[in-house]
Motif scaffolding. Structure first.
Motif, short mmCIF file in Angstrom:
data_model
loop_
_atom_site.label_atom_id
_atom_site.label_comp_id
_atom_site.label_asym_id
_atom_site.label_seq_id
_atom_site.Cartn_x
_atom_site.Cartn_y
_atom_site.Cartn_z
N LEU A 186 0.84 -1.21 0.00
CA LEU A 186 0.00 0.00 0.00
C LEU A 186 0.87 1.26 0.00
N LYS A 187 1.97 1.20 0.72
CA LYS A 187 2.89 2.33 0.78
C LYS A 187 3.46 2.61 -0.61
N THR A 188 3.86 1.55 -1.30
CA THR A 188 4.39 1.72 -2.66
C THR A 188 3.33 2.35 -3.56
N LEU A 189 2.11 1.84 -3.47
CA LEU A 189 1.01 2.36 -4.29
C LEU A 189 0.79 3.86 -4.02
N HIS A 190 0.71 4.23 -2.75
CA HIS A 190 0.46 5.63 -2.38
C HIS A 190 1.63 6.52 -2.78
N ARG A 191 2.84 6.01 -2.59
CA ARG A 191 4.02 6.81 -2.95
C ARG A 191 4.02 7.11 -4.44
N MET A 192 3.57 6.12 -5.22
CA MET A 192 3.57 6.33 -6.67
C MET A 192 2.39 7.19 -7.10
N LYS A 193 1.19 6.85 -6.69
CA LYS A 193 0.02 7.54 -7.27
C LYS A 193 -0.08 8.99 -6.80
N THR A 194 0.37 9.29 -5.61
CA THR A 194 0.25 10.65 -5.07
C THR A 194 1.60 11.23 -4.67
N GLY A 195 2.42 10.40 -4.02
CA GLY A 195 3.69 10.90 -3.48
C GLY A 195 4.63 11.40 -4.57
N ALA A 196 4.63 10.75 -5.71
CA ALA A 196 5.61 11.12 -6.75
C ALA A 196 5.40 12.55 -7.23
#
Ligand code: IPE
Ligand code: IPE
Ligand code: MG
Ligand code: MG
Ligand code: MG
Length: 316
Positions: A186-196
């Motif tokens: 989930l962290k990877t998903l969030h980092r990519m979809k919003t964090g990036a």
């Protein structure tokens, strides 16, 4: 659990937010004027962009430019480009094939107000416009240093927006529907979809604020601190978005509350529970603020610190 909802931002931040929002609004208006011979497309692009977003990514770019000792003006192209990518991502995110949401920023989504084909084209066109803006020097810009800075920005933004960043995160989000993800996934998903994109806002703001073609050790240390800060707030931003989807209300959010739950999306709330998700967002904001201590900045970092708190205290 710390109380986190509905706090007003500090007065300095309120002023900074409204100054930057007005600033980026003016620029976006200019860029969108007469942007297509298709009146329908131009109108839908303006509808999907000039519609009351918080403009948090531009604000971050401006704050970061100030932290490295630059002027607000230097970050205008970066601020506009990032917001256009963000608006495109929202228009596509709301489509029936994605989250199928009818309300965005308090108004019918672009595919509802126009139609699906137009909404797809709006996203495509906003994305191109973002890179067009970055590739055009403004009057009085010194070309040699500017070209390198703009190339660096284009590299940063394309990386953050594409398959390794926002679009890749949206793909993971889509694949995750109805599945149980673990926290790392989930962290990877969030980092990519919003964090990036959030990270790109901070990094591009610093590039714009420096506007010099020399690199040095001081810059590397500052960049590492900014990148650390940005990764923390980027994740915190999506954790708070998940929290608000659970406990916000539709009229304050300007988008449908409960969208994640109704679509069986794994979120920080579904995984950790509400209280732990809130604690985690607060902890990430604290860590982000500490990250800024890793470097000495020539400008003021106070706004960046206030923004970290704002991201997890906001109610919409
Ligand atoms: C919403 O972003 C989508 C996410 C990436 C979580 P914002 O909360 O910044 O939306 P606007 O721009 O203010 O409408
Ligand atoms: C969207 O995440 C992230 C984007 C890349 C647009 P969400 O789907 O949670 O955003 P909202 O809640 O619809 O704004
Ligand atoms: Mg989504
Ligand atoms: Mg959505
Ligand atoms: Mg959401």
């Amino acid at each position: 659990m710390e109380e986190s909802l509905g706090c007003s931002p500090a007065p300095t931040l309120t002023q900074f937010l409204s100054d930057c929002q007005a600033r980026v609004e003016r620029q976006l208006n200019l860029h969108l004027k007469n942007c297509s011979s298709s009146q329908a497309l131009a109108q839908a692009m303006a509808y999907g962009t000039l519609n009351g977003g918080k403009r948090l990514r531009p604000v971050l770019a401006y704050a970061s430019a100030l932290a490295v000792g630059g002027q607000l003006q230097s970050a205008d192209p970066a601020a506009c480009a990032i917001e256009l990518i963000h608006c495109y991502s929202l228009v596509h995110d709301d489509l029936p094939a994605m989250d199928d949401d009818d309300l965005r920023r308090g108004k019918p989504t672009v595919h509802k107000a126009f139609d699906e084909a137009t909404a797809i084209l709006v996203g495509d066109a906003l994305q191109s416009l973002a890179f067009q803006i970055l590739s055009h020097p403004g009057p009085g810009d010194d070309c040699k240093t500017l070209v390198q800075t703009r190339l660096d920005m284009i590299a940063a933004l394309s990386q953050a927006a594409g398959a390794a960043g926002m679009v890749g995160g949206q793909a993971l989000d889509f694949e995750a529907v109805g599945r149980d993800l673990d926290l790392d996934e989930l962290k990877t998903l969030h980092r990519m979809k919003t964090g990036a994109l959030v990270r790109a806002s901070v990094i591009m703001g610093a590039m714009a604020g420096r506007h010099v073609d020399t690199d040095n050790d001081l810059f590397s240390v500052q960049n590492a601190a900014l990148s650390d800060y940005a990764q923390k707030i980027g994740l915190a931003f999506q954790v708070q978005d998940d929290i608000l989807d659970e406990i916000g209300d539709t009229s304050t959010l300007g988008k449908p509350q409960g969208s994640d739950r109704s679509q069986h999306k794994p979120t920080y709330v579904s995984l950790l529970g509400l209280d732990q998700a809130i604690d985690h967002a607060q902890e990430l904001a604290k860590q982000a603020i500490s990250s800024l201590e890793q470097a000495v900045f020539p400008g003021d970092t106070e706004i960046l610190r206030l923004l970290a708190r704002y991201i997890v205290d906001r109610s919409h």
